[in-house]
Design an enzyme around this catalytic site. Structure first.
Site, PDB file in Angstrom:
ATOM      1  N   ASP A  36      34.269  21.991  44.382  1.00  0.00           N
ATOM      2  CA  ASP A  36      34.566  23.088  45.308  1.00  0.00           C
ATOM      3  C   ASP A  36      33.245  23.694  45.783  1.00  0.00           C
ATOM      4  O   ASP A  36      32.258  23.724  45.040  1.00  0.00           O
ATOM      5  CB  ASP A  36      35.428  24.169  44.616  1.00  0.00           C
ATOM      6  CG  ASP A  36      36.229  24.992  45.614  1.00  0.00           C
ATOM      7  OD1 ASP A  36      37.467  24.904  45.609  1.00  0.00           O
ATOM      8  OD2 ASP A  36      35.615  25.730  46.417  1.00  0.00           O
ATOM      9  N   ASN A  89      41.624  17.471  49.157  1.00  0.00           N
ATOM     10  CA  ASN A  89      42.489  18.652  49.322  1.00  0.00           C
ATOM     11  C   ASN A  89      41.810  19.830  50.021  1.00  0.00           C
ATOM     12  O   ASN A  89      42.494  20.657  50.613  1.00  0.00           O
ATOM     13  CB  ASN A  89      42.994  19.062  47.925  1.00  0.00           C
ATOM     14  CG  ASN A  89      43.603  20.429  47.914  1.00  0.00           C
ATOM     15  OD1 ASN A  89      44.732  20.616  48.385  1.00  0.00           O
ATOM     16  ND2 ASN A  89      42.864  21.417  47.434  1.00  0.00           N
ATOM     17  N   TYR A 155      43.365  23.431  63.543  1.00  0.00           N
ATOM     18  CA  TYR A 155      43.900  23.127  62.203  1.00  0.00           C
ATOM     19  C   TYR A 155      45.026  22.104  62.316  1.00  0.00           C
ATOM     20  O   TYR A 155      45.044  21.088  61.607  1.00  0.00           O
ATOM     21  CB  TYR A 155      44.412  24.426  61.575  1.00  0.00           C
ATOM     22  CG  TYR A 155      45.021  24.284  60.196  1.00  0.00           C
ATOM     23  CD1 TYR A 155      44.223  24.257  59.054  1.00  0.00           C
ATOM     24  CD2 TYR A 155      46.406  24.200  60.027  1.00  0.00           C
ATOM     25  CE1 TYR A 155      44.792  24.147  57.788  1.00  0.00           C
ATOM     26  CE2 TYR A 155      46.976  24.081  58.767  1.00  0.00           C
ATOM     27  CZ  TYR A 155      46.167  24.056  57.651  1.00  0.00           C
ATOM     28  OH  TYR A 155      46.728  23.934  56.390  1.00  0.00           O
TER      29      TYR A 155
HETATM   30  P1  NAD Z   1      42.766  28.014  49.197  1.00  0.00           P
HETATM   31  O1  NAD Z   1      41.915  28.713  50.191  1.00  0.00           O
HETATM   32  O2  NAD Z   1      43.449  28.771  48.129  1.00  0.00           O
HETATM   33  O3  NAD Z   1      41.930  26.844  48.495  1.00  0.00           O
HETATM   34  C1  NAD Z   1      41.082  26.021  49.231  1.00  0.00           C
HETATM   35  C2  NAD Z   1      39.875  25.682  48.370  1.00  0.00           C
HETATM   36  O4  NAD Z   1      39.045  24.828  49.146  1.00  0.00           O
HETATM   37  C3  NAD Z   1      39.039  26.912  48.023  1.00  0.00           C
HETATM   38  O5  NAD Z   1      38.710  26.902  46.642  1.00  0.00           O
HETATM   39  C4  NAD Z   1      37.789  26.750  48.858  1.00  0.00           C
HETATM   40  O6  NAD Z   1      36.595  27.282  48.257  1.00  0.00           O
HETATM   41  C5  NAD Z   1      37.707  25.245  48.987  1.00  0.00           C
HETATM   42  N1  NAD Z   1      36.900  24.828  50.119  1.00  0.00           N
HETATM   43  C6  NAD Z   1      36.887  25.346  51.370  1.00  0.00           C
HETATM   44  N2  NAD Z   1      35.943  24.734  52.105  1.00  0.00           N
HETATM   45  C7  NAD Z   1      35.373  23.798  51.306  1.00  0.00           C
HETATM   46  C8  NAD Z   1      34.326  22.870  51.501  1.00  0.00           C
HETATM   47  N3  NAD Z   1      33.656  22.789  52.649  1.00  0.00           N
HETATM   48  N4  NAD Z   1      34.001  22.054  50.473  1.00  0.00           N
HETATM   49  C9  NAD Z   1      34.656  22.140  49.281  1.00  0.00           C
HETATM   50  N5  NAD Z   1      35.623  23.031  49.038  1.00  0.00           N
HETATM   51  C10 NAD Z   1      35.987  23.851  50.043  1.00  0.00           C
HETATM   52  O7  NAD Z   1      43.824  27.219  50.077  1.00  0.00           O
HETATM   53  P2  NAD Z   1      45.081  26.301  49.709  1.00  0.00           P
HETATM   54  O8  NAD Z   1      46.240  26.917  50.367  1.00  0.00           O
HETATM   55  O9  NAD Z   1      45.115  25.951  48.265  1.00  0.00           O
HETATM   56  O10 NAD Z   1      44.700  25.017  50.581  1.00  0.00           O
HETATM   57  C11 NAD Z   1      44.483  23.726  50.014  1.00  0.00           C
HETATM   58  C12 NAD Z   1      44.866  22.712  51.053  1.00  0.00           C
HETATM   59  O11 NAD Z   1      46.261  22.864  51.342  1.00  0.00           O
HETATM   60  C13 NAD Z   1      44.151  22.840  52.388  1.00  0.00           C
HETATM   61  O12 NAD Z   1      43.824  21.558  52.876  1.00  0.00           O
HETATM   62  C14 NAD Z   1      45.175  23.504  53.263  1.00  0.00           C
HETATM   63  O13 NAD Z   1      44.959  23.214  54.620  1.00  0.00           O
HETATM   64  C15 NAD Z   1      46.438  22.880  52.750  1.00  0.00           C
HETATM   65  N6  NAD Z   1      47.683  23.585  53.043  1.00  0.00           N
HETATM   66  C16 NAD Z   1      47.865  24.894  52.684  1.00  0.00           C
HETATM   67  C17 NAD Z   1      49.062  25.520  52.986  1.00  0.00           C
HETATM   68  C18 NAD Z   1      49.330  26.962  52.631  1.00  0.00           C
HETATM   69  O14 NAD Z   1      50.294  27.556  53.152  1.00  0.00           O
HETATM   70  N7  NAD Z   1      48.541  27.580  51.743  1.00  0.00           N
HETATM   71  C19 NAD Z   1      50.088  24.804  53.637  1.00  0.00           C
HETATM   72  C20 NAD Z   1      49.868  23.472  53.969  1.00  0.00           C
HETATM   73  C21 NAD Z   1      48.666  22.877  53.663  1.00  0.00           C
END
Ligand code: NAD
Length: 248
Positions: A36, A89, A155
């Site tokens: 991360d 992810n 996105y």
């Molecule tokens: P989150 O923000 O809680 O977690 C995302 C993590 O990714 C964070 O720890 C952040 O520090 C890390 N991150 C961001 N940029 C980074 C980089 N350049 N290099 C390494 N790490 C990085 O978000 P989440 O909801 O757990 O999202 C995880 C995945 O799920 C994402 O791809 C998001 O698009 C996808 N997603 C989320 C949702 C939702 O509603 N939360 C729905 C569909 C898909």
């Protein structure tokens, strides 16, 4: 695939869906590399896993930097002896101001994190998986990649591209590398909490949400079921179904 004893790398493992998946895979007996850009978050995930008796290690990784992806995969080989499962992810939204007011640098980062890192992570992981005789790659796409997301078209474009990349990589199953993706609806994570603070990205108040652990369960299904390759698993409250393959 039997997850017990395997080595898994999870990008964005320091929060939300990535953390829940890291914890779940460790519970199933995998040794986990938590990658991360937020080193504290990654460290907290490792602490959760170790407290529960699992094995994990953290590495600070900005997936927008190709050298960091290389270093992350080398770390897995040096630390745990190889790679069996990669969960691409990490993801971000465009934030404010949204597209088309956002400048090129702002939205280019979304492409780099949500799409280029998935393509490059897969490319760089393939030789490691081949050395193990096969393995699994799971990308985190989104329902937004299937139906669009007007508050953040960039996105949605990255997530749609990840789904077609996944379908297109199905033939790698012939060499025992299965590539699938998960497409969650709204998930109760810090990303969603941030969107709630933004007048522009705010999801509807009555949007039913999944918990991150439910998404982790879908990821485990994709890893465990050896018949799945090139598939996109849609997951939402009361919904778990595969997107049709192109042409079906
Ligand atoms: P989150 O923000 O809680 O977690 C995302 C993590 O990714 C964070 O720890 C952040 O520090 C890390 N991150 C961001 N940029 C980074 C980089 N350049 N290099 C390494 N790490 C990085 O978000 P989440 O909801 O757990 O999202 C995880 C995945 O799920 C994402 O791809 C998001 O698009 C996808 N997603 C989320 C949702 C939702 O509603 N939360 C729905 C569909 C898909």
């Amino acid at each position: 695939m039997d997850i017990n004893g395997k080595v898994a790398v999870i990008t964005g493992g320091g929060s939300g869906i990535g953390r829940a998946t890291a914890v779940r895979l460790a519970t199933e007996g995998a040794r986990v590399v938590v990658a991360d850009v937020d080193q504290n978050g990654a460290g907290e995930t490792v602490a959760c896993i170790e407290q529960a008796g699992g094995t994990a290690a953290a590495i600070r990784t900005d997936v927008a930097r190709p050298a960091d992806i290389t270093a992350m995969l080398e770390f897995a080989e040096h630390h745990f002896g190889g790679l069996d499962i990669l969960h691409n992810n990490a993801g971000i939204t465009t934030g404010d101001p949204g597209y088309p007011n956002a400048g090129l640098e702002q939205w280019q980062r979304v492409l780099d994190v949500n799409l280029r890192a998935v393509l490059l992570g897969t490319q760089l992981a393939l030789p490691l998986l081949r050395r193990r005789g096969g393995g699994c790659i799971i990308h985190t796409s989104s329902m937004a990649g299937l139906v669009g997301w007007p508050p953040d078209p960039i996105y949605a474009a990255t997530k749609a591209a990840v789904i077609l990349f996944t379908h297109s990589m199905a033939p790698f199953a012939a060499e025992n590398v299965r590539i699938n993706c998960i497409c969650p609806g709204g998930v109760n994570t810090p990303m969603l909490q941030r969107a709630r603070q933004s007048a522009r990205e705010k999801p509807p108040e009555d949007l039913p949400l999944l918990e991150p652990a439910e998404v982790a369960d879908g990821v485990v299904q994709l890893v465990a079921d050896d018949s799945l390759a090139g598939r996109a698993l849609l997951i939402g409250p009361g919904l778990r179904d595969f997107a049709p393959l192109p042409g079906q």
